[in-house]
Design an enzyme around this catalytic site. Structure first.
Site: not given
Ligand code: PEP
Length: 261
Positions: A12, A14, A102, A104, A174, A180
């Site tokens: 991903n 982003k 997600h 975010e 997640e 992040g």
């Molecule tokens: C994500 O954006 O779904 C994610 C898991 O990001 P990161 O690996 O940067 O934590």
């Protein structure tokens, strides 16, 4: 992970990489990954919307085995939704996987469980596969309600789906506090939550759907930690944010078997 389910590793990006940068990134990734990697693991890349056409063209022209993914879509196929992207447009571009819900999107753009459920229906109606994200905040984890949170998200997400429909989708666990931040859930903590998600799928949908549905872990995964997550019996894949921007690191994550020790 179980031998019955094909592992799936997704990048991903982003809001990173314009379409020129995206082409370079995918070319490098395709160079680093071998035939046997694609035989062992399904690999999806999720660039920003403006890159999709360029990456689709590259995948087609070079017959790459990478699968094209999107990061989001709207629940409706057309209409007065200024600035939104229709799932039908994504299907037309050869997108095969769409991340929905997600954290975010949920936290920054107010997406509710119900809206996420509508997107899942729309994505599947158009023949694409949703990657449905669930996960708890740090406050929820500290309050001991992680399992209640993810079970509730799974219930609403899958309420209108049949057993066959659930078999073909992907769930991504997640923990929001791990995205992040450089902080991981431990592999055994992630396994415990993912196993609970699978049980919830069995009770909301069916046991066969629970056995077939693939569940990813996501949250600060790096090449050095990928294998440990993938050794867990219920974790079938990884959703990778930051580390997927570096093709060398992402390729090493896809090749977690080779870098296991
Ligand atoms: C994500 O954006 O779904 C994610 C898991 O990001 P990161 O690996 O940067 O934590």
């Amino acid at each position: 992970m179980s031998g019955e389910r094909t592992p799936i590793v997704s990048g991903n990006w982003k809001m990173n990489n314009n379409h020129f940068e995206a082409i370079q990134c995918v070319q490098k990734l395709a160079y680093l990954l071998q035939k046997e990697d694609f035989e062992a693991v399904e690999v999806t890349v999720h660039p920003p919307f403006t890159d999709l056409r360029s990456i689709q063209t590259l995948i087609d022209a070079d017959q790459l085995r990478l699968k094209l993914g999107a990061q989001n879509c709207h629940a409706e196929e057309k209409g007065a939704f200024t600035g939104e992207v229709s799932p039908a447009f994504l299907a037309k571009l050869g997108v095969q996987y769409v991340i929905v819900g997600h954290s975010e999107r949920r936290e920054l753009f107010g997406e509710t469980d119900e809206f996420v459920a509508r997107k899942i229906v729309a994505v599947q109606r158009l023949g694409m596969n949703p990657i449905v994200c669930v996960g708890e905040t740090l406050a929820e984890r500290e309050a001991g309600v992680t399992l209640d949170k993810v079970r509730g998200q799974v219930q609403v997400a899958l309420a209108k789906r049949t057993s066959e429909q659930v078999k073909s989708l992907v769930i991504a666990y997640e923990p929001i506090w791990a995205i992040g931040t450089g902080k991981n859930a431990t592999a055994s903590d992630a396994q415990e939550v993912v196993a609970a998600i699978r049980e919830e799928v069995a009770s909301v949908v069916s046991r066969p759907a629970a056995q077939a549905v693939r569940i990813q872990y996501g949250g600060s995964v790096k090449a050095g930690t990928a294998a440990e997550f993938m050794r867990q019996p219920d974790i079938d894949g990884l959703l990778v944010g930051g580390a997927s921007l570096d093709p060398t690191e992402f390729a090493r994550i896809v090749q977690y078997r080779r870098h296991a020790y």
